[in-house]
Design a protein around this motif. Structure first.
Motif, PDB file in Angstrom:
ATOM      1  N   UNK A   1      -1.939  20.875   3.006  1.00  0.00           N
ATOM      2  CA  UNK A   1      -3.043  21.820   3.141  1.00  0.00           C
ATOM      3  C   UNK A   1      -2.935  22.883   2.066  1.00  0.00           C
ATOM      4  N   UNK A   2      -4.002  23.054   1.300  1.00  0.00           N
ATOM      5  CA  UNK A   2      -4.024  24.141   0.310  1.00  0.00           C
ATOM      6  C   UNK A   2      -5.137  25.105   0.699  1.00  0.00           C
ATOM      7  N   UNK A   3      -4.788  26.326   0.968  1.00  0.00           N
ATOM      8  CA  UNK A   3      -5.756  27.346   1.412  1.00  0.00           C
ATOM      9  C   UNK A   3      -6.652  26.802   2.519  1.00  0.00           C
ATOM     10  N   UNK A   4      -6.059  26.235   3.521  1.00  0.00           N
ATOM     11  CA  UNK A   4      -6.758  25.722   4.708  1.00  0.00           C
ATOM     12  C   UNK A   4      -7.562  24.449   4.459  1.00  0.00           C
ATOM     13  N   UNK A   5      -7.503  23.923   3.258  1.00  0.00           N
ATOM     14  CA  UNK A   5      -8.211  22.669   3.003  1.00  0.00           C
ATOM     15  C   UNK A   5      -7.197  21.536   2.999  1.00  0.00           C
ATOM     16  N   UNK A   6      -7.427  20.544   3.850  1.00  0.00           N
ATOM     17  CA  UNK A   6      -6.486  19.431   3.910  1.00  0.00           C
ATOM     18  C   UNK A   6      -6.813  18.435   2.803  1.00  0.00           C
ATOM     19  N   UNK A   7      -5.779  18.052   2.040  1.00  0.00           N
ATOM     20  CA  UNK A   7      -5.989  17.045   0.993  1.00  0.00           C
ATOM     21  C   UNK A   7      -4.912  15.971   1.094  1.00  0.00           C
ATOM     22  N   UNK A   8      -5.197  14.823   0.476  1.00  0.00           N
ATOM     23  CA  UNK A   8      -4.229  13.727   0.463  1.00  0.00           C
ATOM     24  C   UNK A   8      -3.324  13.886  -0.748  1.00  0.00           C
ATOM     25  N   UNK A   9      -2.085  13.478  -0.603  1.00  0.00           N
ATOM     26  CA  UNK A   9      -1.151  13.530  -1.732  1.00  0.00           C
ATOM     27  C   UNK A   9      -0.273  12.300  -1.686  1.00  0.00           C
ATOM     28  N   UNK A  10       0.323  11.976  -2.827  1.00  0.00           N
ATOM     29  CA  UNK A  10       1.200  10.806  -2.891  1.00  0.00           C
ATOM     30  C   UNK A  10       2.653  11.255  -2.919  1.00  0.00           C
TER      31      UNK A  10
ATOM     32  N   UNK B   1       0.832  -1.198   0.000  1.00  0.00           N
ATOM     33  CA  UNK B   1       0.000   0.000   0.000  1.00  0.00           C
ATOM     34  C   UNK B   1       0.867   1.248   0.000  1.00  0.00           C
ATOM     35  N   UNK B   2       0.487   2.195  -0.832  1.00  0.00           N
ATOM     36  CA  UNK B   2       1.283   3.407  -0.910  1.00  0.00           C
ATOM     37  C   UNK B   2       0.970   4.317   0.278  1.00  0.00           C
ATOM     38  N   UNK B   3       2.022   4.869   0.792  1.00  0.00           N
ATOM     39  CA  UNK B   3       1.886   5.806   1.897  1.00  0.00           C
ATOM     40  C   UNK B   3       1.209   7.078   1.376  1.00  0.00           C
ATOM     41  N   UNK B   4       0.314   7.633   2.149  1.00  0.00           N
ATOM     42  CA  UNK B   4      -0.351   8.867   1.738  1.00  0.00           C
ATOM     43  C   UNK B   4       0.116  10.015   2.624  1.00  0.00           C
ATOM     44  N   UNK B   5       0.355  11.165   1.971  1.00  0.00           N
ATOM     45  CA  UNK B   5       0.763  12.348   2.718  1.00  0.00           C
ATOM     46  C   UNK B   5      -0.434  13.287   2.849  1.00  0.00           C
ATOM     47  N   UNK B   6      -0.322  14.151   3.828  1.00  0.00           N
ATOM     48  CA  UNK B   6      -1.382  15.164   3.942  1.00  0.00           C
ATOM     49  C   UNK B   6      -0.755  16.539   3.713  1.00  0.00           C
TER      50      UNK B   6
ATOM     51  N   UNK C   1       6.189  11.905  -4.123  1.00  0.00           N
ATOM     52  CA  UNK C   1       6.698  12.051  -5.488  1.00  0.00           C
ATOM     53  C   UNK C   1       5.815  12.934  -6.348  1.00  0.00           C
ATOM     54  N   UNK C   2       4.590  13.187  -5.871  1.00  0.00           N
ATOM     55  CA  UNK C   2       3.722  14.083  -6.632  1.00  0.00           C
ATOM     56  C   UNK C   2       4.201  15.521  -6.502  1.00  0.00           C
ATOM     57  N   UNK C   3       3.935  16.304  -7.535  1.00  0.00           N
ATOM     58  CA  UNK C   3       4.178  17.738  -7.379  1.00  0.00           C
ATOM     59  C   UNK C   3       2.930  18.351  -6.730  1.00  0.00           C
ATOM     60  N   UNK C   4       3.087  19.582  -6.266  1.00  0.00           N
ATOM     61  CA  UNK C   4       1.934  20.266  -5.665  1.00  0.00           C
ATOM     62  C   UNK C   4       0.808  20.360  -6.686  1.00  0.00           C
ATOM     63  N   UNK C   5       1.185  20.650  -7.935  1.00  0.00           N
ATOM     64  CA  UNK C   5       0.181  20.801  -8.997  1.00  0.00           C
ATOM     65  C   UNK C   5      -0.596  19.510  -9.208  1.00  0.00           C
ATOM     66  N   UNK C   6       0.123  18.382  -9.242  1.00  0.00           N
ATOM     67  CA  UNK C   6      -0.548  17.092  -9.454  1.00  0.00           C
ATOM     68  C   UNK C   6      -1.492  16.767  -8.299  1.00  0.00           C
ATOM     69  N   UNK C   7      -1.006  17.014  -7.089  1.00  0.00           N
ATOM     70  CA  UNK C   7      -1.830  16.720  -5.920  1.00  0.00           C
ATOM     71  C   UNK C   7      -3.078  17.598  -5.909  1.00  0.00           C
TER      72      UNK C   7
END
Lengths: 236, 630
Positions: free
Chosen positions: A8-17, A1-6, A19-25
């Motif tokens: 925050x963009x403009x106070x909204x928390x989102x999941x990211x992978x 299972x891939x580890x997920x990162x958290x 190696x992803x760039x900010x734009x992709x996430x």
């Protein structure tokens, strides 16, 4: 299972992978960060700076900056929106963009970006530089008046077509896209079916004899602003 | 720089008789020469910079009719060759004169009379700047700071430096060069110290006005390296960190930490790069270190190589300092002969290290570390995105430590005298001494080695400038301060500088200074990113309107907003600092602007000229406007 990162963009928390760039996430979370040089099929280079965000307090181009766990990102702040508007204005005045008779109108990303930002006329003085049009190729036109130096064509030719048709030449304000031929595009191995012929965000690379294949009014950005495809297709 | 513009403005001299390649015909002789040069550099694409430089030396320029051949030999594409040649100011795709005279156009040189010198050259040769004489002997060009601000006005005649020029000297210079086209023949009297060394023989003076114990005091060559090799690499890094040595190029990153990152980064081959590309106008301190402390610099690089585990070092030497190259190569050779380089350096089993010199070709942006790496890899000097930082993926995508000449010199001294000795000098956050290049309106311009923390007022007294109106700290990319701030100190925590300090007296037009600095940034921007490419042009245009008396009070807000945007959105250090001349003068010298501006009650833009705006339309229609006409 891939580890997920958290992040925050403009106070909204989102999941990211990792190696992803900010734009992709951000894209994956349905958050649109404006961009012009970035293209999903091409290596990002961070040249237009439209996607600049403040990541952990520092300005970073979202298309090249990888995410890290806990990263706090500002995207739609008043300051950044103003700076992005300024960049759009800069691109308009450094070239010769006449939307009213440009074949790309309605599907031009620069024009669409200006509309998204509510720009009707640039705040900076037009520079009206002398630029050239290269119509030497049997199937393709190159109108440098409309080039924004995003280098998508450079990358597409190298990365997707396995060629090297384009490269930046000169420097500073007179920097331009050069071609790998003695004189002009007609001297290169560019083919109309190359991906490099399809990735131009503006009306610089135009295919001959297929102009106006889609009527004005029915074009990509005629009904919905640029970025809405990302904002509407939220994968979360 | 003007060199860029003038490249294209130069008079087409393709009719020159007696030149085999100027006619555009490909000659077998040139083809063989080019093939031989490319072979010399292993037909290695990453040495393309060296190849085109060598081709230019051999043929006089890089003829586009050979781009295909060069590309084939260098295993790349012709547009890549064009990309490199068109990027650097000292490379040319057009035939130029046998002697290229490049007169420095920075503001210090102009204030010392460069314009009158330029007029004398033009008079003497019957051509304008940017042109080549019909006989093909001379080309005149402007160039950005050549690192001789303490002996301005200065120029380069090919690689030879001409200092303290006056209009009266010009006829003699031209007469001598007509008799003997080797500019080196102009050097009848050499400068002090190693400037008189047989491999340098330059009229340049060191102008060392103040020595301190770290860099310009007594030095025991080899002691630092010997000490370092008696310790483990980790211990060396630890000592460097404890010394508090921060990078002398300007950014001030802890050198020991940088070395640690590079050591710990995964990768077989690691590299040590030395930034000898000081291009910030008003900086010339590395010139003096390269002349008088070359061994110290090489020693520091070797210590770094041992600490991080590198086998290859590169000194990136700016093209303006090409006159120092034979001396530096010889110094390297002597070190190799003495076993101080090569296999098992200084007898240390398994420590192999050698250094090569990479010549630049006239591009300020190459002082930015990622641009410098691009240039060492033989491409145009566009900066790279970070991360990854060079410590992780630098030269040839390998872990690379990039430091300034002065930083390596400090490292050699720290390993000799110990980290505590070094940390005790200067301030708490800025350890050691700083080499300052002082120029402009003062009695004793030159090199001053001073402990960090020295106040600007103390400095002004030392150099003989009791009456200064403004001091430019850190060159154009730094800030201009007024007398109310002369109590501040030179240090990373207060007034940081890579070494450039320019003094302006009471009668100087400060906006002329700002204009010259903005011209510099416009010329030196690589053009990769939008804000730097366009923002600087817009900033300068508006500033010029103000200088022309066409400014309105709202222009200050326009400049401030545009300047902040350019700083915030630009990709590398160039654009992130280029608006500083405007922003810092609006902040510190507001009355200078106010004197030129007034509020226009009509709300019209004073810069808009209706007669000029309708000129084209009038000409095309052949009619003049009924309402607006002269």
């Amino acid at each position: 299972m891939t580890e997920t990162l958290k992040i925050t963009i403009d106070n909204r928390e989102i999941a990211a992978l990792p190696g992803q760039t900010i734009l992709e996430a951000a894209d994956a979370a349905g958050i649109y960060i404006p961009r012009l040089c970035a293209h999903p099929d091409l290596r990002p280079i961070g040249s237009c700076r439209m996607c600049t965000v403040i990541a952990d307090g520092r300005p970073q181009a979202a298309c090249v900056k990888p995410v890290s766990d806990g990263m706090v990102i500002e995207n739609e702040t008043e300051e950044l929106l103003e700076h992005r508007r300024n960049l759009i204005d800069m691109m308009f005045v450094e070239g010769n963009h006449f939307c009213m008779f440009c074949e790309r109108s309605g599907r031009c990303e620069l024009q669409a970006m200006a509309y998204r930002f509510g720009i009707t006329a640039p705040q900076y003085p037009f520079q009206f530089p002398a630029k050239t049009v290269d119509a030497s190729h049997p199937d393709i036109m190159l109108d440098h008046n409309r080039c924004i130096m995003c280098a998508r064509c450079v990358r597409a030719s190298q990365e997707l077509d396995g060629k090297n048709v384009f490269q930046s030449i000169g420097r500073g304000y007179t920097r331009k896209i050069g071609v790998n031929g003695e004189k002009d595009l007609g001297d290169t191995d560019m083919d109309v079916n190359d991906r490099a012929a399809d990735v131009c965000p503006v009306g610089c690379i135009i295919k001959k004899r297929v102009g106006f294949d889609v009527p004005f009014g029915q074009r990509k950005f005629d009904h919905k602003p640029i970025g809405s495809e990302i904002e509407e297709a939220c994968h979360v | 720089m003007p060199g860029m513009k003038t490249n294209h403005a130069s008079r087409d001299s393709s009719n020159n008789a007696g030149d085999c390649c100027a006619s555009g015909v490909v000659s077998a002789q040139n083809e063989n020469k080019i093939k031989e040069i490319c072979r010399e550099f292993g037909n290695d694409r990453s040495r393309l910079m060296d190849m085109v430089r060598a081709i230019q030396s051999a043929i006089g320029y890089v003829p586009p009719e050979y781009y295909d051949l060069i590309a084939r030999e260098a295993q790349t594409h012709r547009v890549e060759v064009q990309s490199v040649v068109s990027f650097y100011a000292f490379l040319s795709d057009r035939k130029k004169g046998t002697v290229i005279i490049r007169l420095c156009n920075d503001i210090i040189d102009r204030f010392k009379g460069a314009d009158a010198v330029a007029a004398a050259f033009e008079r003497e040769l019957g051509i304008s700047f940017g042109q080549t004489t019909d006989d093909g002997h001379f080309t005149l060009e402007w160039t950005a700071c050549i690192g001789m601000s303490d002996q301005a006005p200065a120029a380069l005649a090919n690689d030879t430096v001409l200092t303290n020029l006056t209009p009266e000297k010009v006829p003699d210079i031209i007469r001598a060069l007509r008799e003997n086209p080797d500019p080196q023949s102009l050097v009848t009297e050499c400068g002090d110290g190693n400037n008189a060394h047989e491999l340098i023989r330059a009229m340049v003076n060191n102008n060392i006005c103040k020595r301190d114990e770290v860099l310009l005091g007594e030095y025991n060559p080899g002691a630092g390296l010997k000490n370092a090799l008696s310790k483990t690499p980790e211990e060396v890094i630890d000592e460097m960190k404890r010394s508090g040595l921060r990078g002398r190029g300007g950014a001030g990153f802890l050198a020991g930490l940088k070395w640690e990152f590079t050591r710990n980064a995964p990768g077989e081959n690691k590299f040590v790069l030395c930034n000898a590309d000081e291009g910030e106008p008003g900086t010339f301190k590395d010139r003096v270190l390269l002349t008088e402390r070359a061994d110290m610099m090489f020693e520091g690089m070797k210590i770094a190589a041992y600490a991080i585990g590198a086998e290859t070092g590169i000194v990136y030497l700016r093209a303006e300092y090409a006159y120092l190259r034979p001396f530096l190569e010889d110094t390297l050779k002597k070190r190799r002969d003495a076993g101080l380089m090569g296999i098992s350096v200084a007898g240390k089993e398994g420590f192999d290290f050698d250094i090569r010199i990479q010549m630049g070709a006239g591009a300020y942006v190459c002082g930015e570390e990622s641009s410098l790496i691009s240039s060492c890899e033989g491409t145009r000097g566009d900066p790279a995105d970070r991360p990854p930082f060079p410590a992780i993926a630098g030269y040839k995508v390998s872990p690379t430590a990039v430091n300034n000449v002065e930083t390596y010199c400090c490292a050699a001294r720290i390993m000799d005298k110990g980290p505590e000795w070094f940390a005790a000098i200067g301030t708490e956050k800025s350890a050691g001494t700083k080499l300052l290049s002082i120029s402009g309106d003062c009695e004793r311009p030159g090199i001053y080695e001073l402990p960090f923390g020295v106040k600007v007022s103390e400095l002004l007294e030392m150099v003989g400038a009791p009456d200064a109106m403004a001091v430019q700290i850190g060159g154009p990319s730094g800030q201009m301060i007024d007398c109310s701030r002369f109590g501040r100190a030179i240090s990373f925590e207060d007034l940081p500088t890579g070494g450039s300090i320019i003094i302006f007296g009471q009668d100087r037009d400060l906006l002329e200074v700002v204009d010259a600095f903005m011209e510099f940034f416009v010329d030196e921007s690589c053009g990769y990113c939008v804000p730097c490419r366009v923002g600087n042009v817009l900033l300068r245009t508006r500033l010029q309107q103000i200088r022309d008396g066409k400014g309105v009070i709202e222009d200050l807000e326009y400049l401030t907003k545009l300047g902040k945007c350019t700083k915030r959105m630009s990709r590398c250090g160039l654009g992130q600092t280029s608006p500083n001349p405007i922003l810092s003068t609006i902040e510190n010298f507001r009355p200078v602007y106010n004197a030129l501006l007034r509020r226009d009650q009509t709300g019209f833009q004073k810069s808009f000229n209706i007669l000029h705006a309708i000129e084209d339309a009038s000409e095309l229609t052949g009619r003049r406007s009924v309402i607006f006409h002269a």
